[in-house]
Every structure is written in structure tokens, then in C-alpha cells.
Design a protein around this motif. Structure first.
Motif, PDB file in Angstrom:
ATOM      1  N   PRO A  91     -45.573  -7.103 -13.637  1.00  0.00           N
ATOM      2  CA  PRO A  91     -44.669  -7.668 -15.135  1.00  0.00           C
ATOM      3  C   PRO A  91     -44.806  -9.181 -14.794  1.00  0.00           C
ATOM      4  CG  PRO A  91     -43.112  -7.120 -13.517  1.00  0.00           C
ATOM      5  CD  PRO A  91     -44.652  -6.789 -12.670  1.00  0.00           C
ATOM      6  N   GLU A  92     -45.401  -9.802 -14.066  1.00  0.00           N
ATOM      7  CA  GLU A  92     -45.324 -11.253 -14.092  1.00  0.00           C
ATOM      8  C   GLU A  92     -45.909 -11.985 -15.211  1.00  0.00           C
ATOM      9  OE1 GLU A  92     -45.669  -9.584 -11.214  1.00  0.00           O
ATOM     10  OE2 GLU A  92     -43.838 -10.151 -10.264  1.00  0.00           O
ATOM     11  N   GLN A  93     -47.158 -11.383 -15.654  1.00  0.00           N
ATOM     12  CA  GLN A  93     -47.537 -11.705 -16.754  1.00  0.00           C
ATOM     13  C   GLN A  93     -47.893 -10.395 -17.620  1.00  0.00           C
ATOM     14  OE1 GLN A  93     -50.920 -14.211 -16.999  1.00  0.00           O
ATOM     15  NE2 GLN A  93     -51.803 -13.191 -18.890  1.00  0.00           N
ATOM     16  N   ASN A  94     -47.248 -10.193 -18.952  1.00  0.00           N
ATOM     17  CA  ASN A  94     -47.095  -8.712 -19.630  1.00  0.00           C
ATOM     18  C   ASN A  94     -48.420  -8.959 -20.726  1.00  0.00           C
ATOM     19  OD1 ASN A  94     -46.292  -6.226 -19.882  1.00  0.00           O
ATOM     20  ND2 ASN A  94     -44.028  -6.721 -19.674  1.00  0.00           N
ATOM     21  N   THR A  95     -48.446  -7.852 -21.439  1.00  0.00           N
ATOM     22  CA  THR A  95     -49.278  -7.701 -22.532  1.00  0.00           C
ATOM     23  C   THR A  95     -48.501  -7.484 -23.959  1.00  0.00           C
ATOM     24  OG1 THR A  95     -49.711  -5.227 -22.413  1.00  0.00           O
ATOM     25  CG2 THR A  95     -50.848  -6.528 -20.965  1.00  0.00           C
ATOM     26  N   PRO A  96     -49.086  -7.704 -24.890  1.00  0.00           N
ATOM     27  CA  PRO A  96     -48.371  -7.172 -26.082  1.00  0.00           C
ATOM     28  C   PRO A  96     -47.940  -5.732 -26.192  1.00  0.00           C
ATOM     29  CG  PRO A  96     -50.402  -8.364 -26.666  1.00  0.00           C
ATOM     30  CD  PRO A  96     -50.513  -8.085 -25.337  1.00  0.00           C
ATOM     31  N   ALA A  97     -48.349  -4.737 -25.553  1.00  0.00           N
ATOM     32  CA  ALA A  97     -48.330  -3.269 -25.526  1.00  0.00           C
ATOM     33  C   ALA A  97     -47.322  -2.762 -24.401  1.00  0.00           C
ATOM     34  CB  ALA A  97     -49.395  -2.508 -25.516  1.00  0.00           C
ATOM     35  N   LEU A 137     -66.868  -7.119 -27.480  1.00  0.00           N
ATOM     36  CA  LEU A 137     -66.539  -6.421 -28.650  1.00  0.00           C
ATOM     37  C   LEU A 137     -65.108  -5.892 -28.624  1.00  0.00           C
ATOM     38  CD1 LEU A 137     -69.755  -3.933 -28.261  1.00  0.00           C
ATOM     39  CD2 LEU A 137     -69.446  -5.830 -29.876  1.00  0.00           C
ATOM     40  N   SER A 138     -64.659  -5.655 -30.042  1.00  0.00           N
ATOM     41  CA  SER A 138     -62.981  -5.146 -29.885  1.00  0.00           C
ATOM     42  C   SER A 138     -62.954  -4.250 -31.074  1.00  0.00           C
ATOM     43  CB  SER A 138     -62.310  -6.183 -29.925  1.00  0.00           C
ATOM     44  OG  SER A 138     -62.439  -7.032 -31.150  1.00  0.00           O
ATOM     45  N   PHE A 139     -61.921  -3.672 -30.963  1.00  0.00           N
ATOM     46  CA  PHE A 139     -61.257  -2.917 -32.035  1.00  0.00           C
ATOM     47  C   PHE A 139     -59.732  -2.794 -32.012  1.00  0.00           C
ATOM     48  CE2 PHE A 139     -61.351   0.217 -28.597  1.00  0.00           C
ATOM     49  CZ  PHE A 139     -60.150   0.935 -28.818  1.00  0.00           C
ATOM     50  N   TYR A 140     -59.074  -2.443 -33.107  1.00  0.00           N
ATOM     51  CA  TYR A 140     -57.541  -2.380 -33.176  1.00  0.00           C
ATOM     52  C   TYR A 140     -56.844  -1.172 -32.774  1.00  0.00           C
ATOM     53  CZ  TYR A 140     -57.550  -7.142 -34.337  1.00  0.00           C
ATOM     54  OH  TYR A 140     -58.109  -8.820 -34.378  1.00  0.00           O
ATOM     55  N   ASP A 141     -55.961  -0.889 -32.098  1.00  0.00           N
ATOM     56  CA  ASP A 141     -55.115   0.115 -31.740  1.00  0.00           C
ATOM     57  C   ASP A 141     -53.606  -0.082 -32.108  1.00  0.00           C
ATOM     58  OD1 ASP A 141     -54.618   2.599 -31.086  1.00  0.00           O
ATOM     59  OD2 ASP A 141     -55.194   2.331 -28.868  1.00  0.00           O
ATOM     60  N   ALA A 142     -52.976   1.052 -32.393  1.00  0.00           N
ATOM     61  CA  ALA A 142     -51.690   0.911 -32.920  1.00  0.00           C
ATOM     62  C   ALA A 142     -50.727   1.875 -32.276  1.00  0.00           C
ATOM     63  CB  ALA A 142     -51.776   1.102 -34.396  1.00  0.00           C
ATOM     64  N   LYS A 167     -49.595  -0.378 -38.609  1.00  0.00           N
ATOM     65  CA  LYS A 167     -49.398  -1.683 -38.662  1.00  0.00           C
ATOM     66  C   LYS A 167     -48.490  -2.145 -39.797  1.00  0.00           C
ATOM     67  CE  LYS A 167     -53.723  -2.325 -41.229  1.00  0.00           C
ATOM     68  NZ  LYS A 167     -53.155  -3.049 -42.375  1.00  0.00           N
ATOM     69  N   LEU A 168     -47.538  -1.451 -40.249  1.00  0.00           N
ATOM     70  CA  LEU A 168     -46.694  -1.867 -41.382  1.00  0.00           C
ATOM     71  C   LEU A 168     -45.731  -2.596 -40.344  1.00  0.00           C
ATOM     72  CD1 LEU A 168     -45.812   1.609 -42.957  1.00  0.00           C
ATOM     73  CD2 LEU A 168     -46.977  -0.211 -44.048  1.00  0.00           C
ATOM     74  N   THR A 169     -45.030  -3.687 -41.272  1.00  0.00           N
ATOM     75  CA  THR A 169     -44.063  -4.524 -40.628  1.00  0.00           C
ATOM     76  C   THR A 169     -42.584  -3.606 -40.343  1.00  0.00           C
ATOM     77  OG1 THR A 169     -42.789  -4.844 -42.851  1.00  0.00           O
ATOM     78  CG2 THR A 169     -44.590  -6.555 -42.207  1.00  0.00           C
ATOM     79  N   TRP A 170     -41.960  -4.289 -39.325  1.00  0.00           N
ATOM     80  CA  TRP A 170     -40.967  -3.519 -38.697  1.00  0.00           C
ATOM     81  C   TRP A 170     -39.759  -2.855 -39.935  1.00  0.00           C
ATOM     82  CZ3 TRP A 170     -39.798  -5.648 -33.350  1.00  0.00           C
ATOM     83  CH2 TRP A 170     -40.841  -5.320 -32.503  1.00  0.00           C
ATOM     84  N   ALA A 205     -46.404  -0.781 -33.633  1.00  0.00           N
ATOM     85  CA  ALA A 205     -46.846  -2.315 -33.596  1.00  0.00           C
ATOM     86  C   ALA A 205     -48.338  -1.883 -33.555  1.00  0.00           C
ATOM     87  CB  ALA A 205     -46.506  -2.717 -32.255  1.00  0.00           C
ATOM     88  N   ILE A 206     -49.115  -3.138 -33.546  1.00  0.00           N
ATOM     89  CA  ILE A 206     -50.700  -3.176 -33.634  1.00  0.00           C
ATOM     90  C   ILE A 206     -51.141  -3.892 -32.300  1.00  0.00           C
ATOM     91  CG2 ILE A 206     -50.984  -5.179 -35.269  1.00  0.00           C
ATOM     92  CD1 ILE A 206     -53.306  -3.908 -36.239  1.00  0.00           C
ATOM     93  N   HIS A 207     -52.181  -3.952 -31.856  1.00  0.00           N
ATOM     94  CA  HIS A 207     -52.537  -4.671 -30.669  1.00  0.00           C
ATOM     95  C   HIS A 207     -54.203  -4.571 -30.611  1.00  0.00           C
ATOM     96  CE1 HIS A 207     -51.821  -0.787 -28.583  1.00  0.00           C
ATOM     97  NE2 HIS A 207     -53.086  -1.163 -28.163  1.00  0.00           N
TER      98      HIS A 207
END
Length: 404
Positions: free
Chosen positions: A37-43, A158-163, A286-289, A312-314
Motif C-alpha cells: 500500500p505504500e504506492q496505491n492505484t486508482p482502483a 496499448l490500453s483500454f478503459y475498465d470501470a 463512468k457516471l459522476t458520483w 469509477a473508471i480507470h
């Protein structure tokens, strides 16, 4: 006792944890590195190994009718740590294999920490170690520093978006409108069902299409994975899309209306062992909260819903594996650099763990004999999955895929 070159595994997610387990079961030492947990991620929210960041479901457990169920079965036969944890922390979910999210990851972490052949370090690595063999299992949320190093080594990423889907407190659900039942009574009463009539459904779809969405940053390009589309993106594809997707009412009978099948339904699936947390099935968003709270509280039975996690979206990252990797998951240009998990383009918890299982076994064979097994792609689920990311996919348009 045999001596082996140092083996370093970057990332203690599903793939890294499984790979480390497979190696130490063969008495091969491992250096396992995890930045959380020293460096976390958005998810991620914990420091546990193999944390489940989206759904708590490992999908169908039926090996006769579903490809992922077959993959489950093969993994059990191959002494999978992830499947042992899933079976130990299983929750009611009809024909699906859902788990107590925290118990699952905590138990895996405990098993790894108890292994004397695993040297576990909580720190970020921005590139592989200089000695021995490195397995990169850093996942779709690879740290910016390691991602930058990979970009320099491999070229464009390459990348794609997940939620993520929202999680709701059980005590805030109105059971005068909802009821518990699995579709076609498969399993026990494992899901909470929130029914909508035709007018409610059409108003709900319209609200989803009009809801405020989280804006992307200027440098981000949208590229969704088709198997995990945000609920509002599905709604935008047509009025009936959700009724034939996550809101399909088939196999359900509303006891509040004399057993009538509802026009549409929102299902909630148990997310922890205590049954206090329930996940909105298929409602990654990915709607706002504020928009989520307003729109989802129009669902019958959820008017007073307490959201313990909102959607949330990441951004997820993966490499061009068919171009870059050998059939043994090593880099074509560097036989001592391996990859496993979602960074290779497999999609899903189970697929990621299966890829780690293969990488661990391949690494063991490499250091023990130098002879690595070639898996048949047409007669094993593991072989088919491996073939997709190393040979069978069109590299010009490579996209992540679930086992199928």
C-alpha cells in the motif's frame, strides 16, 4: 539442494501471486515485489495480494457448459492457489463462483507470507532487476515509472478503459419491493432482485443516457473492453439493450406481484461473507458520483440506498503480446524477461490467474531443465488462452479477451 538463478516477480496480484505459488511448490525460491500500500492505484483499496478491484465474481463454475468453468477445473487440477482461495471463501451466487472479497485476498496474502522460499518486499520497481529472471505481473494498473520503462523497451503501449460497479449496504435495501432469487432457481436465493415495469425501465434508460459522465483528461483516448462496458454506454446502444443484458428478467418471478416476471430487473450479488455488502451486477459506470446516486436511487427498492462504494473508471494497460511474447510468455528479444496476467491481454480475474499459473510453471521448467512444455491450444482451456495472446490473435488489432 539445487541452486537456481534469482527469480523476481513484479506484482503480487492474481497472476504474480499464482506464479510465486507454483514456483515455491517446486522448491524454487522467489523474490516477490508489491508496491501497495505504500504506492496505491486508482482502483485498489488495500495492501492485500490478489485484491479483487471490480466484481467479486469469478463467473460460471460449470465446466461442462462454460469455458471459464473449464478453466476453473483445470486450475484446480494444477494446484492453483487462487482457486483454493476461491473455493474456501465462496459465497452464494447461483451457478457463479463469487467470493468474500476481503477474506479471499487476506487468505492468499497469509499463504504467501508463510512460505519460507518467498522473499516478499513492499516496494516499487521501476524496471526489472539486473540479475536472474524477471516476471512482470504488474497488472493493468502498472505504475507510471514501470510503464515508462516498458514503453521505452517495447514501443507504444496499448490500453483500454475498465470501470467499477457500485456496492450497496444490505440494510438500506427495501425488501417490500425486492426479493431474493436466482434466475431459474439455479442455486439458492442468491441474488437480490429489484423489478422495473416498462415505464420505470424506459425512464431509467433515458436517465442513464442523459447522466453526467466523468470527463476524460485531454491526453486520454477512450477504448472500452466489450466484455465490461459501462452501463450508460450499453444503454446508449438502444432501448432494449439492457433488457437483453444485465437487466434481463428471464427466469425470475416477483412474489410481490403474484409470481409475475418483471419487465426488467436490477440484480445485486453478495460481496462479502457477512452479507452486508451487495454489488450491482453489470453496473460498472463512468457516471459522476452525484449522477450515480440520483439515477440509481430511482430503481425500485434502492430509493434509500447507502452506497459504500460508487462506480469509477480507470485506465488499463496491456502489451502487444502476439508480437512480443513467445509461447512460453518470455519476451522474444529477452529470454529472461517474462510477462503474465492482464498486462499480456488476457481479460478477467480467472484468466489473469491462469496466465500466472502458466508463467510460474514455465519458469520452473526453464530453471530446472531448460525444456518448457508446449500446451495444446485445441484441447485445453489454458492452451487456448495462451494461444490467443502469443500466436492466435491478429497483432494489428489485438484486444484483451476472456476465455470463450
Amino acid at each position: 539442494m539445487a541452486t537456481y538463478p534469482p527469480i523476481h516477480i513484479i506484482g503480487a496480484g492474481l497472476a504474480g501471486a499464482e506464479a510465486a505459488w507454483q514456483l515455491v511448490q517446486r522448491h524454487i525460491p522467489v523474490n516477490l515485489y508489491e508496491m501497495r500500500p505504500e504506492q496505491n492505484t486508482p482502483a485498489h483499496q488495500t495492501g492485500y495480494c490478489a485484491e479483487l478491484v471490480c466484481s467479486n465474481s469469478l463467473r460460471s463454475d460449470d465446466p461442462q457448459r462454460n469455458a471459464v468453468g473449464l478453466l476453473h477445473q483445470e486450475m484446480r487440477l494444477l494446484d492453483s492457489l487462487i482457486m483454493a482461495a476461491a473455493d474456501r471463501h465462496r459465497l452464494p451466487a447461483g451457478g457463479a463462483l463469487a467470493v468474500d472479497r476481503e477474506g479471499f485476498s487476506a487468505w492468499i496474502t497469509e499463504q504467501l507470507l508463510q512460505q519460507p522460499l518467498i522473499r516478499f518486499e513492499r516496494r516499487e520497481l521501476s524496471q526489472p532487476m539486473a540479475d536472474g529472471i524477471t516476471l512482470i505481473a504488474s497488472g493493468p494498473l502498472t505504475s507510471p515509472a514501470l510503464g515508462q520503462w516498458l514503453e521505452g523497451l517495447l514501443g507504444a503501449q496499448l490500453s483500454f478503459y475498465d470501470a467499477l460497479a457500485p456496492i450497496i449496504s444490505y440494510d438500506s435495501i427495501d425488501f417490500s419491493q425486492c426479493w431474493k432469487q436466482s434466475r431459474y432457481d439455479k442455486g439458492s436465493d442468491d441474488y437480490i432482485n429489484c423489478p422495473l415495469d416498462k415505464e420505470q425501465y424506459e425512464n431509467f434508460v433515458a436517465a442513464l443516457c442523459q447522466g453526467e459522465q466523468t470527463p476524460l483528461r485531454s491526453f486520454e483516448k477512450i477504448n472500452y473492453f466489450e466484455g465490461c462496458l459501462p452501463i450508460e454506454v450499453m444503454a446508449s446502444r438502444g432501448l432494449e439493450t439492457l433488457r437483453f443484458g444485465p437487466m434481463k428478467p428471464v427466469g425470475l418471478r416477483n412474489p410481490h406481484q403474484g409470481g409475475k416476471t418483471p419487465y426488467a430487473v436490477v440484480q445485486l450479488r453478495q460481496d462479502n461473507h457477512l452479507g452486508t455488502l451487495w454489488n450491482m451486477v453489470g453496473f460498472q459506470t463512468k457516471l459522476t458520483w452525484p449522477a450515480q446516486r440520483a439515477i440509481f436511487r430511482t430503481i425500485p427498492g434502492l430509493e434509500q440506498a447507502e452506497f459504500l462504494r460508487l462506480g469509477a473508471i480507470h485506465r488499463n494497460m496491456f502489451i502487444d503480446s502476439p508480437r512480443l511474447l513467445t509461447p512460453h510468455l518470455s519476451l522474444r528479444s529477452d529470454e529472461n524477461l517474462f510477462f503474465a496476467g492482464q498486462i499480456t491481454g488476457v481479460e478477467g480475474y480467472v484468466e489473469s490467474a491462469a496466465c500466472g499459473l502458466l508463467a510460474g510453471r514455465f519458469l520452473a521448467e526453464k530453471v530446472e531443465s531448460g525444456q518448457i512444455t508446449r500446451l495444446p491450444p485445441l484441447t485445453t482451456a489454458h492452451g487456448a488462452l495462451l494461444n490467443h495472446i502469443t500466436a492466435g490473435a491478429n497483432s494489428a488489432n489485438f484486444q484483451p479477451m476472456n476465455i470463450n
